[in-house]
Every structure is written in structure tokens, then in C-alpha cells.
Design an enzyme around this catalytic site. Structure first.
Site, PDB file in Angstrom:
ATOM      1  CD1 TRP A 127      -2.262  -1.942   0.178  1.00 41.01           C
ATOM      2  CD2 TRP A 127      -3.483  -0.667   1.543  1.00 41.01           C
ATOM      3  NE1 TRP A 127      -3.531  -2.465   0.214  1.00 41.01           N
ATOM      4  CE2 TRP A 127      -4.306  -1.703   1.048  1.00 41.01           C
ATOM      5  CE3 TRP A 127      -4.036   0.256   2.416  1.00 41.01           C
ATOM      6  CZ2 TRP A 127      -5.651  -1.835   1.394  1.00 41.01           C
ATOM      7  CZ3 TRP A 127      -5.380   0.126   2.778  1.00 41.01           C
ATOM      8  CH2 TRP A 127      -6.174  -0.909   2.260  1.00 41.01           C
ATOM      9  CG  ASP A 177      -4.406  -4.245   4.059  1.00 44.39           C
ATOM     10  OD1 ASP A 177      -5.553  -4.696   4.181  1.00 44.39           O
ATOM     11  OD2 ASP A 177      -3.506  -4.820   3.423  1.00 44.39           O
ATOM     12  CE  LYS A 191      -7.055  -6.728   6.439  1.00 42.54           C
ATOM     13  NZ  LYS A 191      -6.157  -7.318   5.454  1.00 42.54           N
TER      14      LYS A 191
HETATM   15  N1  SAM Z   1      -1.076  -3.326   3.587  1.00 37.65           N
HETATM   16  C1  SAM Z   1       0.077  -4.185   3.702  1.00 37.65           C
HETATM   17  C2  SAM Z   1       0.674  -4.303   2.324  1.00 37.65           C
HETATM   18  O1  SAM Z   1       0.003  -3.960   1.375  1.00 37.65           O
HETATM   19  O2  SAM Z   1       1.816  -4.732   2.231  1.00 37.65           O
HETATM   20  C3  SAM Z   1      -0.253  -5.528   4.299  1.00 37.65           C
HETATM   21  C4  SAM Z   1      -0.616  -5.440   5.736  1.00 37.65           C
HETATM   22  S1  SAM Z   1      -0.647  -6.982   6.538  1.00 37.65           S
HETATM   23  C5  SAM Z   1      -2.100  -7.698   5.877  1.00 37.65           C
HETATM   24  C6  SAM Z   1      -1.139  -6.591   8.175  1.00 37.65           C
HETATM   25  C7  SAM Z   1      -0.069  -5.907   9.005  1.00 37.65           C
HETATM   26  O3  SAM Z   1      -0.680  -5.405  10.177  1.00 37.65           O
HETATM   27  C8  SAM Z   1       1.052  -6.825   9.482  1.00 37.65           C
HETATM   28  O4  SAM Z   1       2.248  -6.426   8.886  1.00 37.65           O
HETATM   29  C9  SAM Z   1       1.090  -6.596  10.994  1.00 37.65           C
HETATM   30  O5  SAM Z   1       2.385  -6.505  11.519  1.00 37.65           O
HETATM   31  C10 SAM Z   1       0.371  -5.266  11.122  1.00 37.65           C
HETATM   32  N2  SAM Z   1      -0.162  -4.985  12.465  1.00 37.65           N
HETATM   33  C11 SAM Z   1      -1.029  -5.754  13.186  1.00 37.65           C
HETATM   34  N3  SAM Z   1      -1.267  -5.177  14.384  1.00 37.65           N
HETATM   35  C12 SAM Z   1      -0.543  -4.014  14.418  1.00 37.65           C
HETATM   36  C13 SAM Z   1      -0.377  -2.968  15.383  1.00 37.65           C
HETATM   37  N4  SAM Z   1      -0.996  -3.016  16.566  1.00 37.65           N
HETATM   38  N5  SAM Z   1       0.420  -1.922  15.088  1.00 37.65           N
HETATM   39  C14 SAM Z   1       1.066  -1.881  13.884  1.00 37.65           C
HETATM   40  N6  SAM Z   1       0.950  -2.835  12.931  1.00 37.65           N
HETATM   41  C15 SAM Z   1       0.166  -3.888  13.194  1.00 37.65           C
END
Ligand code: SAM
Length: 298
Positions: free
Chosen positions: A55, A118, A158
Site C-alpha cells: 500500500w 490494512d 479493512k
Molecule cells: N497493507 C500491507 C501491504 O500492502 O503490504 C499488508 C498489511 S498486513 C495484511 C497486516 C499488518 O498489520 C502486518 O504487517 C502486521 O504486523 C500489522 N499490524 C497488526 N497489528 C498491528 C499494530 N498493533 N500496530 C502496527 N501494525 C500492526
């Protein structure tokens, strides 16, 4: 499973590799923008939960910080992310106030035009739990967004369309003039994933951003600050003197002086049990007891 089987099954997975995106999710943001033009005129953008960074890549291609000195992109994730030209990275937690402060510091006193998220927690496979954790992450994303987004700005996040989703919509509507749920073509139909496109950020009157109270769920202390928000909540209040009789307690008949049975002030005019009573009395030797409230028992 052969190396190419995922390529065969998932066209977006294959395309992402061919076109240089770090993840197939890039297409979700591209398709949302294709239909809703969310990136038009955006100069400052925040990518929450950004790793591995597809993204952020989309934002970088559209905002073009290499050639536009006004463009600024800040990406946040718990995990480290490989560097991306033109994207400032923060390895941090979106539920922390310090992360919000760090984001703002990169905009030099200005607010973001757009925040995207996301984010996804590690899924457990237990749908109810996954859906709950996802909604909590979304609330944290909204919370941090209220620190960094300009009035009128856009937020895309999301969501999982589960049982509680209508509550989420209502909560988002407290902060945004328009909320649309969008499902890009590249988001699998079999998945309950969708995206909340929230436009026209307009927090409640006197709203003070904080990280303790995602979408006003808990703390009563803050309610006083949120006049408009209060109108969304139906108050439940106790009334009457606490020393008055408790309607669930059985008290002795002698309470308040000598007991004397009295007829009800108004007997029922045509009680539904009247006919039954008349039939029973015809049967002869039946004792009928009249109760204080005018009802009868045999
Ligand atoms: N949008 C990204 C892309 O296009 O590459 C993909 C995102 S991935 C589906 C979800 C991400 O949410 C993971 O990398 C995870 O580490 C992050 N995440 C989950 N909880 C989080 C938090 N409390 N703070 C920061 N990042 C978090």
C-alpha cells in the site's frame, strides 16, 4: 504443492510479482482508488499496518514524493519493513499514543489528508475471536487517525463483515460524514474482508483525541466532552430515593404499623378469568380465594 500452484490459483498474487508490488493487497487499494478517487489531491498520507509495504508503494507511486516536495508518506508497522524511497517508516504499534506523536512530528504541524489501514492481527482460525480482534484493531486505527487526520480527510480501513459490523458502521458515522463499505475485485469473495471508506472526517463537537477510549466505548468521564455523541446513546439511569422500598424484597406484613386487609381501589371490570370462575363455582364445593389485587384463586 508445486512452486507455481499459487500463481495458477491466484491471478493477483502472480500479477503482483510481475508488476513489482510487494503484496497482492496493492490491487485492493488501487481498485478502491480507481472507483472512488481517494488519492486525488492527497499530499500527506499515513499507511497504518503497512508491512511488507504494497500500500505504501501505491501511495508512493501516486503521490510521487521524489518529484513533489509537498508529498509526504508515513508508514507504520509492528514489523520492520524494507526501505521504500519516499516513505518514512516507523516501526511501532498503532495502539500507542507515542506512535501518533511520532507520525504528527513528520508532518511538521500539519495533518494528513488520508489515512489507510490494512491492518490484520494474526488470525487464530476461530472466527468470532478473529472478528473481535480485527474490530479492536480497527478501533485503534480510528483512534490514532483522530490524532493525525485533517478535518474533511479520508480514512480507509479493512474490516471483517461479521455479526457486529453494523455497530462499527454507526461508530464510524460518529466521526465521518460518509461511510461506504467497499469490496475490491481483488478481495476474495470467499473472505469476509471488506473496506470501510470513511470520508469527510468531522469529529464530534469538543472531541479530544485520546488512545484510551477507542470509539467512546468505555470511559464515562469523557462523555461530558462529547455532546453530539451523547445523542447516539440511550442513557439508563436509576431514580428514586435509595432508602425507598425495594420492589424485589419481601417485607413482613406488619411493616409500617398494624396490617389490615383492604380491597383493591378498583376491581377489574371484566377480568379474563371471570367465565372460568363461574364454571368452577357451578361444580359445587370449591373454595375461591380472592386476592388483594382483585384476582382469584381456586
Ligand atoms: N497493507 C500491507 C501491504 O500492502 O503490504 C499488508 C498489511 S498486513 C495484511 C497486516 C499488518 O498489520 C502486518 O504487517 C502486521 O504486523 C500489522 N499490524 C497488526 N497489528 C498491528 C499494530 N498493533 N500496530 C502496527 N501494525 C500492526
Amino acid at each position: 504443492m508445486g512452486k507455481s500452484s499459487k500463481d495458477k490459483r491466484d491471478v493477483y498474487y502472480r500479477l503482483a510479482k510481475e508488476e513489482g508490488w510487494r503484496a497482492r493487497s496493492a490491487y485492493k487499494l488501487l481498485q478502491i482508488d480507481e472507483t472512488f478517487n481517494i488519492l486525488k489531491g492527497v499530499k500527506r498520507a499515513v499507511d497504518l499496518c503497512a508491512a511488507p509495504g504494497s500500500w505504501s508503494q501505491v501511495l508512493a507511486r501516486k503521490l510521487d514524493p521524489a518529484n513533489d516536495s509537498e508529498a509526504k508518506i508515513v508508514a507504520v508497522d509492528l514489523q520492520a519493513m524494507a526501505p521504500l524511497p519516499g516513505v518514512v517508516q516507523i516501526q511501532g504499534d498503532i495502539t500507542k499514543a507515542s506512535t501518533a506523536q511520532e507520525i504528527v512530528s513528520h508532518f511538521r504541524g500539519q495533518y494528513a489528508d488520508l489515512v489507510v489501514c490494512d491492518g490484520a492481527p494474526d488470525v487464530t482460525g476461530l472466527h468470532d475471536i478473529d472478528e473481535y480482534i480485527q474490530s479492536q484493531l480497527l478501533l485503534s486505527a480510528v483512534n490514532i487517525t483522530t490524532h493525525v487526520l485533517k478535518k474533511g480527510g479520508t480514512f480507509v480501513a479493512k474490516i471483517f463483515r461479521g455479526k457486529e459490523v453494523s455497530l462499527l458502521y454507526s461508530q464510524l458515522r460518529i466521526f465521518f460524514g460518509r461511510v461506504t463499505i467497499v469490496k475490491p475485485r481483488s478481495s476474495r469473495n470467499s473472505s469476509i474482508e471488506a473496506f470501510a471508506l470513511c470520508e469527510d472526517y468531522n469529529p464530534p463537537y469538543n472531541y479530544v483525541p485520546n488512545m484510551l477510549n477507542p470509539l467512546l466505548e468505555n470511559s464515562a468521564v469523557e462523555w461530558g466532552l462529547m455532546n453530539e455523541v451523547n445523542s447516539f446513546i440511550v442513557p439508563f439511569m436509576a431514580c428514586g430515593d435509595l432508602s425507598a422500598f425495594d420492589s424485589d424484597t419481601t417485607y413482613p406484613l406488619t411493616i409500617g404499623g398494624k396490617y389490615e386487609r383492604k380491597d383493591p381501589v378498583q376491581m377489574p371490570l371484566s377480568p379474563p378469568y371471570e367465565e372460568a370462575l363461574s364454571l368452577v363455582t357451578k361444580l359445587g364445593d370449591v373454595h375461591i380465594q380472592r386476592n388483594d389485587d382483585g384476582s382469584s384463586a381456586i
